[in-house]
Design a protein around this motif. Structure first.
Motif, PDB file in Angstrom:
ATOM      1  N   GLN A  76       0.887  -1.259   0.309  1.00 52.29           N
ATOM      2  CA  GLN A  76      -0.085  -0.184   0.492  1.00 52.29           C
ATOM      3  C   GLN A  76       0.795   1.417  -0.052  1.00 52.29           C
ATOM      4  OE1 GLN A  76      -4.120   1.416   2.397  1.00 52.29           O
ATOM      5  NE2 GLN A  76      -2.170   0.730   3.960  1.00 52.29           N
ATOM      6  N   ALA A  77       1.676   1.019   0.964  1.00 58.77           N
ATOM      7  CA  ALA A  77       2.487   2.611   0.557  1.00 58.77           C
ATOM      8  C   ALA A  77       3.844   2.044  -0.799  1.00 58.77           C
ATOM      9  CB  ALA A  77       3.939   2.393   1.894  1.00 58.77           C
ATOM     10  N   ARG A  78       3.754   1.383  -1.160  1.00 60.12           N
ATOM     11  CA  ARG A  78       4.937   1.460  -2.454  1.00 60.12           C
ATOM     12  C   ARG A  78       3.231   1.731  -3.782  1.00 60.12           C
ATOM     13  NH1 ARG A  78       6.096  -3.417  -3.064  1.00 60.12           N
ATOM     14  NH2 ARG A  78       7.379  -3.738  -1.202  1.00 60.12           N
ATOM     15  N   TYR A  79       2.768   1.390  -3.946  1.00 55.31           N
ATOM     16  CA  TYR A  79       1.997   1.581  -5.039  1.00 55.31           C
ATOM     17  C   TYR A  79       0.706   2.697  -5.009  1.00 55.31           C
ATOM     18  CZ  TYR A  79       3.472  -3.181  -6.653  1.00 55.31           C
ATOM     19  OH  TYR A  79       4.281  -3.699  -6.515  1.00 55.31           O
ATOM     20  N   GLY A  80       0.551   3.168  -3.839  1.00 56.79           N
ATOM     21  CA  GLY A  80      -0.796   4.381  -3.400  1.00 56.79           C
ATOM     22  C   GLY A  80       0.415   5.080  -3.635  1.00 56.79           C
ATOM     23  N   THR A  81       1.107   5.777  -3.725  1.00 57.17           N
ATOM     24  CA  THR A  81       1.802   6.614  -3.453  1.00 57.17           C
ATOM     25  C   THR A  81       2.244   7.026  -4.616  1.00 57.17           C
ATOM     26  OG1 THR A  81       4.264   5.625  -2.413  1.00 57.17           O
ATOM     27  CG2 THR A  81       2.425   6.706  -0.825  1.00 57.17           C
ATOM     28  N   ARG A  82       2.024   5.470  -5.897  1.00 58.73           N
ATOM     29  CA  ARG A  82       2.611   6.139  -7.120  1.00 58.73           C
ATOM     30  C   ARG A  82       3.332   7.639  -7.656  1.00 58.73           C
ATOM     31  NH1 ARG A  82       1.107   5.307 -12.381  1.00 58.73           N
ATOM     32  NH2 ARG A  82      -0.465   4.979 -11.823  1.00 58.73           N
ATOM     33  N   THR A  83       1.753   8.309  -7.552  1.00 60.36           N
ATOM     34  CA  THR A  83       2.044   9.387  -8.460  1.00 60.36           C
ATOM     35  C   THR A  83       2.881  10.661  -7.344  1.00 60.36           C
ATOM     36  OG1 THR A  83      -0.365   9.532  -7.780  1.00 60.36           O
ATOM     37  CG2 THR A  83       0.018   8.187  -9.786  1.00 60.36           C
ATOM     38  N   GLU A 137       8.008   5.655   5.656  1.00 59.82           N
ATOM     39  CA  GLU A 137       8.229   6.209   6.662  1.00 59.82           C
ATOM     40  C   GLU A 137       7.327   5.532   7.756  1.00 59.82           C
ATOM     41  OE1 GLU A 137      10.401   8.829  10.085  1.00 59.82           O
ATOM     42  OE2 GLU A 137      10.293   9.809   8.257  1.00 59.82           O
ATOM     43  N   GLY A 138       5.965   6.182   7.805  1.00 57.41           N
ATOM     44  CA  GLY A 138       4.971   5.906   8.747  1.00 57.41           C
ATOM     45  C   GLY A 138       4.585   4.215   8.970  1.00 57.41           C
ATOM     46  N   THR A 139       4.752   3.679   7.395  1.00 62.05           N
ATOM     47  CA  THR A 139       4.277   2.179   7.598  1.00 62.05           C
ATOM     48  C   THR A 139       4.893   1.494   7.813  1.00 62.05           C
ATOM     49  OG1 THR A 139       3.443   2.708   5.344  1.00 62.05           O
ATOM     50  CG2 THR A 139       4.422   0.598   5.596  1.00 62.05           C
ATOM     51  N   GLU A 140       6.224   1.267   7.854  1.00 61.20           N
ATOM     52  CA  GLU A 140       7.467   1.538   8.997  1.00 61.20           C
ATOM     53  C   GLU A 140       7.120   1.113  10.183  1.00 61.20           C
ATOM     54  OE1 GLU A 140       9.297  -1.600   7.487  1.00 61.20           O
ATOM     55  OE2 GLU A 140       9.043  -0.908   5.467  1.00 61.20           O
ATOM     56  N   ARG A 141       7.167   1.802  10.736  1.00 64.47           N
ATOM     57  CA  ARG A 141       6.741   1.773  12.089  1.00 64.47           C
ATOM     58  C   ARG A 141       5.807   1.716  12.669  1.00 64.47           C
ATOM     59  NH1 ARG A 141       6.906   8.245  14.345  1.00 64.47           N
ATOM     60  NH2 ARG A 141       6.938   7.197  16.639  1.00 64.47           N
ATOM     61  N   VAL A 159      -2.273   6.641   6.906  1.00 67.59           N
ATOM     62  CA  VAL A 159      -2.212   4.503   6.975  1.00 67.59           C
ATOM     63  C   VAL A 159      -2.719   4.176   8.337  1.00 67.59           C
ATOM     64  CG1 VAL A 159      -0.598   4.089   5.191  1.00 67.59           C
ATOM     65  CG2 VAL A 159       0.266   4.411   7.775  1.00 67.59           C
ATOM     66  N   VAL A 160      -2.691   4.999   9.461  1.00 67.94           N
ATOM     67  CA  VAL A 160      -2.339   4.791  10.756  1.00 67.94           C
ATOM     68  C   VAL A 160      -2.725   5.664  11.540  1.00 67.94           C
ATOM     69  CG1 VAL A 160      -0.882   4.050  11.918  1.00 67.94           C
ATOM     70  CG2 VAL A 160      -2.809   3.192  12.632  1.00 67.94           C
ATOM     71  N   ASP A 161      -3.354   6.065  12.877  1.00 68.64           N
ATOM     72  CA  ASP A 161      -3.552   7.229  12.986  1.00 68.64           C
ATOM     73  C   ASP A 161      -2.517   8.001  13.978  1.00 68.64           C
ATOM     74  OD1 ASP A 161      -5.829   7.670  12.875  1.00 68.64           O
ATOM     75  OD2 ASP A 161      -6.894   6.697  14.556  1.00 68.64           O
ATOM     76  N   ALA A 162      -1.601   8.667  14.203  1.00 68.66           N
ATOM     77  CA  ALA A 162      -0.633   8.902  14.553  1.00 68.66           C
ATOM     78  C   ALA A 162       0.073   8.931  16.341  1.00 68.66           C
ATOM     79  CB  ALA A 162      -0.437  10.368  14.245  1.00 68.66           C
ATOM     80  N   VAL A 163      -1.074   9.110  17.003  1.00 70.60           N
ATOM     81  CA  VAL A 163      -1.039   8.722  18.063  1.00 70.60           C
ATOM     82  C   VAL A 163      -1.093   7.771  18.735  1.00 70.60           C
ATOM     83  CG1 VAL A 163      -3.560   8.510  18.616  1.00 70.60           C
ATOM     84  CG2 VAL A 163      -2.422   8.940  20.283  1.00 70.60           C
ATOM     85  N   LEU A 164      -1.080   6.317  17.533  1.00 72.39           N
ATOM     86  CA  LEU A 164      -1.108   4.785  17.954  1.00 72.39           C
ATOM     87  C   LEU A 164      -0.126   4.612  17.602  1.00 72.39           C
ATOM     88  CD1 LEU A 164      -3.576   4.040  16.394  1.00 72.39           C
ATOM     89  CD2 LEU A 164      -3.611   3.719  18.342  1.00 72.39           C
ATOM     90  N   LEU A 165       1.129   5.929  16.516  1.00 67.78           N
ATOM     91  CA  LEU A 165       2.705   5.101  17.107  1.00 67.78           C
ATOM     92  C   LEU A 165       3.376   6.177  17.957  1.00 67.78           C
ATOM     93  CD1 LEU A 165       2.758   4.717  12.761  1.00 67.78           C
ATOM     94  CD2 LEU A 165       2.584   3.491  14.354  1.00 67.78           C
ATOM     95  N   ALA A 166       2.953   6.340  19.048  1.00 68.81           N
ATOM     96  CA  ALA A 166       3.261   7.505  19.269  1.00 68.81           C
ATOM     97  C   ALA A 166       5.089   6.435  20.803  1.00 68.81           C
ATOM     98  CB  ALA A 166       2.978   8.215  20.793  1.00 68.81           C
ATOM     99  N   ALA A 221       6.059   3.660  19.415  1.00 68.60           N
ATOM    100  CA  ALA A 221       6.096   2.677  18.900  1.00 68.60           C
ATOM    101  C   ALA A 221       7.968   2.450  18.372  1.00 68.60           C
ATOM    102  CB  ALA A 221       5.986   3.070  16.983  1.00 68.60           C
ATOM    103  N   PRO A 222       8.209   1.193  18.100  1.00 67.01           N
ATOM    104  CA  PRO A 222      10.193   1.617  17.886  1.00 67.01           C
ATOM    105  C   PRO A 222      11.182   2.068  16.635  1.00 67.01           C
ATOM    106  CG  PRO A 222       8.859  -0.581  18.059  1.00 67.01           C
ATOM    107  CD  PRO A 222       7.910  -0.035  18.148  1.00 67.01           C
ATOM    108  N   GLU A 223      11.573   2.010  16.641  1.00 68.44           N
ATOM    109  CA  GLU A 223      12.431   2.794  15.346  1.00 68.44           C
ATOM    110  C   GLU A 223      12.382   0.944  14.590  1.00 68.44           C
ATOM    111  OE1 GLU A 223      12.974   5.442  14.173  1.00 68.44           O
ATOM    112  OE2 GLU A 223      12.374   6.485  16.180  1.00 68.44           O
ATOM    113  N   PRO A 224      12.129   1.599  13.178  1.00 65.93           N
ATOM    114  CA  PRO A 224      12.403   0.303  12.054  1.00 65.93           C
ATOM    115  C   PRO A 224      13.237  -0.008  12.158  1.00 65.93           C
ATOM    116  CG  PRO A 224      11.556   2.866  10.892  1.00 65.93           C
ATOM    117  CD  PRO A 224      11.419   2.674  12.204  1.00 65.93           C
TER     118      PRO A 224
END
Length: 397
Positions: A197-204, A215-219, A269-276, A278-281
């Protein structure tokens, strides 16, 4: 079965498969392969199997609420049912239509071979039927790949629902399946779907936007992996807390992915508060495309090439159309076969003169900055004491 009858069935299979391959290739390249796009226009098609989707979504939402997930943090019921049903119904109808030419060959061939007790069926008929089956299965895989490229958020929706059902409603699992194997398989599928989704959803999108989404997806994947480790190795309250964290993260990603495709106008892709917290990818596990996806892409290109080459052979009347189809099929094969691609580049260089236009040496990716030039052009003090012939393996003298 006589040679004429088998030839008629093969002709039907060839033309159906040829148009199917061209159709998949066009939708793949245009990123417009969306399941149920035409199915929902048929009256009554929206109600087929929808009651089961509603029942399973309601059970899932009840479990999420029981785990303490607030209603505003989870997906909308109507959006989720509509999105899931579109993908499931579209995939079922797509596989059914793609199996028609194969069944039209296999069933009469099997019936004739079982009745012809006095004659021996030629071996080449069995080989041709097996080849038809291989090409048809490859086209099904190519169509699945085209769908994942065109609608990656829909794939995330399906994989997130499967993972949550396995995690919260384990009664639907078959008793002969291993719980750990099923968990690991569905977790890998969800992780691959998020990266796709991160790769193809941002193609353009611009490079900066693609980098932020990746970065958000990897986190998010790193947070999912940490909670998954706690779930697999935890007990008691720790395990329950891990289940709650996994549910919140997957439900947050599901809430954004299940939005109607025509109304989706956000790259979140997900709310930022849920990744507060989150460990580094992990830098090593990042955006590399999975092996299964690369194999599906190669199989899809080979299937499209086979359809184009078959159309070049079967096209009546000759002329320029078979030549164009053969050239397109050869170019498609060259995308998968590096030696053939190099040979075509060399042939173009001989015919046109000079290096090919596309041969410009190694290039950096669109979303990666190019390496800065070196500050000094002279040799370093260490390299000055080494021979240029041995490449620094032995001091001179």
């Amino acid at each position: 079965m006589t040679r004429t009858e088998f030839g008629n069935l093969s002709f039907f299979w060839g033309w159906w498969t040829f148009f199917e391959a061209v159709w998949i290739a066009v939708l793949w390249q245009s990123r417009s392969r969306v399941l149920s796009g035409g199915l929902y226009r048929i009256p009554g098609a929206r109600r087929i199997g929808r009651a089961d989707c509603v029942r399973r979504v309601e059970a899932l939402l009840v479990e999420l609420e029981r785990r303490g997930l607030p209603a505003e943090g989870g997906p909308d019921k109507d959006e989720l049912v509509d999105r899931w049903h579109r993908v499931a119904a579209g995939r079922f109808v797509s596989v059914l239509l793609q199996a028609v030419p194969l069944l039209a060959v296999v069933l009469p061939f099997w019936w004739a071979a079982s009745l012809a007790r006095t004659s021996v069926t030629p071996l080449w008929m069995f080989a041709a039927t097996a080849g038809f089956g291989a090409v048809s299965l490859a086209l099904m895989a190519a169509d699945e790949r085209a769908t994942a490229v065109s609608d990656p958020s829909g794939v995330v929706t399906v994989e997130a629902i499967r993972f949550l059902n396995m995690l919260l409603v384990p009664s639907g699992r078959r008793p002969q399946d291993s719980a750990l194997d099923v968990h690991g398989k569905l977790f890998r599928r969800l992780r691959n779907a998020l990266r796709a989704q991160a790769r193809y959803g941002t193609r353009t999108m611009p490079s900066a936007a693609r980098a932020r989404v990746r970065e958000g997806t990897e986190r998010l994947i790193a947070a999912l992996a940490a909670a998954d480790q706690r779930y697999l190795f935890g007990e008691g309250a720790d395990r329950e807390a891990a289940v709650r964290d996994l549910s919140r993260l997957v439900a947050g990603a599901l809430r954004h992915s299940c939005q109607p495709r025509a109304q989706r106008d956000s790259l979140v892709v997900v709310d930022a508060v849920l990744l507060a917290d989150a460990p580094e990818p992990d830098a090593a596990g990042g955006p590399a495309e999975p092996l299964r996806s690369r194999l599906l892409a190669g199989a899809g290109r080979l299937a499209v090439a086979a359809g184009l080459l078959a159309g070049a052979v079967l096209f009546p009347g000759g002329g320029a159309v078979p030549d164009l189809l053969a050239a397109a099929g050869l170019a498609t094969v060259a995308l998968v076969c590096p030696p053939l691609r190099d040979a075509l580049h060399r042939a173009k260089e001989l015919l046109v003169g000079g290096p090919p236009a596309g041969d410009r040496g190694p290039e950096t990716a669109d979303d990666e900055p190019s390496a800065p030039p070196s500050a000094s052009t002279g040799p370093c003090p260490y390299c000055a004491d080494h021979s240029s012939v041995t490449g620094g393996s032995r001091p001179v003298g």
